[in-house]
Design a protein around this motif. Structure first.
Motif, PDB file in Angstrom:
ATOM      1  N   HIS A  83       0.848  -0.954  -0.493  1.00 40.98           N
ATOM      2  CA  HIS A  83       0.336   0.236  -0.248  1.00 40.98           C
ATOM      3  C   HIS A  83       0.953   1.667  -0.234  1.00 40.98           C
ATOM      4  O   HIS A  83       0.508   2.120  -0.882  1.00 40.98           O
ATOM      5  CB  HIS A  83      -0.998   0.188   1.128  1.00 40.98           C
ATOM      6  CG  HIS A  83      -2.189  -1.357   0.988  1.00 40.98           C
ATOM      7  ND1 HIS A  83      -2.495  -1.378  -0.510  1.00 40.98           N
ATOM      8  CD2 HIS A  83      -2.630  -1.804   2.311  1.00 40.98           C
ATOM      9  CE1 HIS A  83      -3.784  -1.565   0.008  1.00 40.98           C
ATOM     10  NE2 HIS A  83      -3.287  -2.793   1.411  1.00 40.98           N
ATOM     11  N   GLU A  84       1.949   1.398   0.664  1.00 40.04           N
ATOM     12  CA  GLU A  84       2.764   2.278   1.086  1.00 40.04           C
ATOM     13  C   GLU A  84       3.242   2.442  -0.724  1.00 40.04           C
ATOM     14  O   GLU A  84       3.661   3.975  -1.084  1.00 40.04           O
ATOM     15  CB  GLU A  84       4.330   2.690   2.161  1.00 40.04           C
ATOM     16  CG  GLU A  84       3.909   2.493   2.911  1.00 40.04           C
ATOM     17  CD  GLU A  84       4.664   1.971   4.399  1.00 40.04           C
ATOM     18  OE1 GLU A  84       5.522   1.961   3.887  1.00 40.04           O
ATOM     19  OE2 GLU A  84       4.076   2.083   5.270  1.00 40.04           O
TER      20      GLU A  84
ATOM     21  N   ALA B 154       0.407   4.357  -3.399  1.00 39.79           N
ATOM     22  CA  ALA B 154      -0.067   5.677  -1.880  1.00 39.79           C
ATOM     23  C   ALA B 154       1.058   6.440  -3.019  1.00 39.79           C
ATOM     24  O   ALA B 154       0.979   7.580  -2.972  1.00 39.79           O
ATOM     25  CB  ALA B 154       0.058   5.749  -0.793  1.00 39.79           C
ATOM     26  N   GLU B 155       3.054   6.122  -3.020  1.00 37.72           N
ATOM     27  CA  GLU B 155       4.058   6.886  -2.932  1.00 37.72           C
ATOM     28  C   GLU B 155       3.953   6.928  -4.776  1.00 37.72           C
ATOM     29  O   GLU B 155       4.073   8.165  -5.430  1.00 37.72           O
ATOM     30  CB  GLU B 155       5.100   5.755  -2.941  1.00 37.72           C
ATOM     31  CG  GLU B 155       6.079   7.004  -2.176  1.00 37.72           C
ATOM     32  CD  GLU B 155       6.502   6.083  -1.348  1.00 37.72           C
ATOM     33  OE1 GLU B 155       8.546   6.048  -2.283  1.00 37.72           O
ATOM     34  OE2 GLU B 155       6.814   5.651  -0.566  1.00 37.72           O
TER      35      GLU B 155
ATOM     36  N   PRO C  89      -0.559   7.785  -6.727  1.00 36.94           N
ATOM     37  CA  PRO C  89      -1.575   8.304  -6.245  1.00 36.94           C
ATOM     38  C   PRO C  89      -2.442   9.223  -6.625  1.00 36.94           C
ATOM     39  O   PRO C  89      -3.878   8.888  -5.899  1.00 36.94           O
ATOM     40  CB  PRO C  89      -0.632   9.990  -4.917  1.00 36.94           C
ATOM     41  CG  PRO C  89       0.512  10.267  -6.190  1.00 36.94           C
ATOM     42  CD  PRO C  89       0.950   8.912  -7.057  1.00 36.94           C
TER      43      PRO C  89
ATOM     44  N   GLY D 158      -3.902   3.766  -5.714  1.00 35.66           N
ATOM     45  CA  GLY D 158      -2.987   4.466  -5.099  1.00 35.66           C
ATOM     46  C   GLY D 158      -4.077   5.508  -3.836  1.00 35.66           C
ATOM     47  O   GLY D 158      -4.328   5.377  -2.391  1.00 35.66           O
ATOM     48  N   LYS D 159      -5.438   5.692  -4.113  1.00 31.78           N
ATOM     49  CA  LYS D 159      -6.460   5.649  -3.451  1.00 31.78           C
ATOM     50  C   LYS D 159      -7.119   5.184  -2.430  1.00 31.78           C
ATOM     51  O   LYS D 159      -6.890   5.532  -1.115  1.00 31.78           O
ATOM     52  CB  LYS D 159      -7.656   6.574  -4.118  1.00 31.78           C
ATOM     53  CG  LYS D 159      -7.316   8.140  -4.619  1.00 31.78           C
ATOM     54  CD  LYS D 159      -8.547   8.684  -5.607  1.00 31.78           C
ATOM     55  CE  LYS D 159      -7.983   9.828  -6.554  1.00 31.78           C
ATOM     56  NZ  LYS D 159      -9.152  10.465  -7.161  1.00 31.78           N
TER      57      LYS D 159
ATOM     58  N   ALA E  61      -5.308   2.349  -1.688  1.00 25.90           N
ATOM     59  CA  ALA E  61      -3.588   2.109  -0.542  1.00 25.90           C
ATOM     60  C   ALA E  61      -3.887   3.227   0.911  1.00 25.90           C
ATOM     61  O   ALA E  61      -2.931   3.331   1.760  1.00 25.90           O
ATOM     62  CB  ALA E  61      -2.563   2.319  -1.010  1.00 25.90           C
ATOM     63  N   GLN E  62      -3.891   4.767  -0.188  1.00 25.44           N
ATOM     64  CA  GLN E  62      -3.899   5.719   1.093  1.00 25.44           C
ATOM     65  C   GLN E  62      -5.205   5.362   1.520  1.00 25.44           C
ATOM     66  O   GLN E  62      -4.885   5.812   3.095  1.00 25.44           O
ATOM     67  CB  GLN E  62      -4.094   7.493   0.010  1.00 25.44           C
ATOM     68  CG  GLN E  62      -3.159   7.317  -0.225  1.00 25.44           C
ATOM     69  CD  GLN E  62      -3.159   8.530  -1.372  1.00 25.44           C
ATOM     70  OE1 GLN E  62      -4.074   9.121  -1.285  1.00 25.44           O
ATOM     71  NE2 GLN E  62      -2.549   9.318  -2.327  1.00 25.44           N
TER      72      GLN E  62
END
Length: 134
Positions: A102-103, A106-107, A110, A115-116, A118-119
């Motif tokens: 997830h990091e 997100a990195e 994003p 990515g959303k 994962a955030q």
């Protein structure tokens, strides 16, 4: 006669270069489909290997976001099956290994839906750890 041989070698080299470039372009799609095939068969550890290879060799490709999302899903479910009065399904819990995926998502991605997601999952993971500690 010499001119004909040079022209032929030139065409062979152009053909080989074209094959190499096109295979490099198609390789992320092929690797993702192989991972999906293993996922569909239930061989999840082998599917994760292919998803990790996509992350390693094609970190900026848009299919890598899908691969990382699928890998995080596999790691989070952990092959656990929940049977309850409301039905049968897999248990989804974010583990430390899944939070690493997830990091990365997100990195690197994003703005994508993955990515959303994962955030959101990272925020939930941090809140659960904070509540669990205190």
């Amino acid at each position: 006669m010499k001119h004909y041989i040079r022209l032929k070698i030139k065409h062979i080299l152009i053909f080989l270069i074209t094959v190499v470039i096109s295979s490099y372009i198609l390789l992320p799609y092929i690797m993702y489909s192989i991972g999906e095939r293993y996922y569909a068969k239930g061989e999840l550890s082998t599917a994760i290997v292919y998803y990790d290879r996509m992350n390693q060799y094609f970190p900026k490709h848009w299919k890598t976001a899908n691969a990382l999302d699928r890998a995080a899903e596999i790691v989070s479910t952990g092959n656990l099956l929940m049977i309850s009065p409301s039905g049968i399904g897999s248990i989804y819990r974010v583990s430390e290994w899944a939070s690493e995926y997830h990091e990365i998502l997100a990195e690197r991605f994003p703005t994508t839906p993955q990515g959303k997601w994962a955030q959101r999952e990272l925020a939930l993971y941090k809140m659960r750890n904070y509540i669990g500690q205190g």
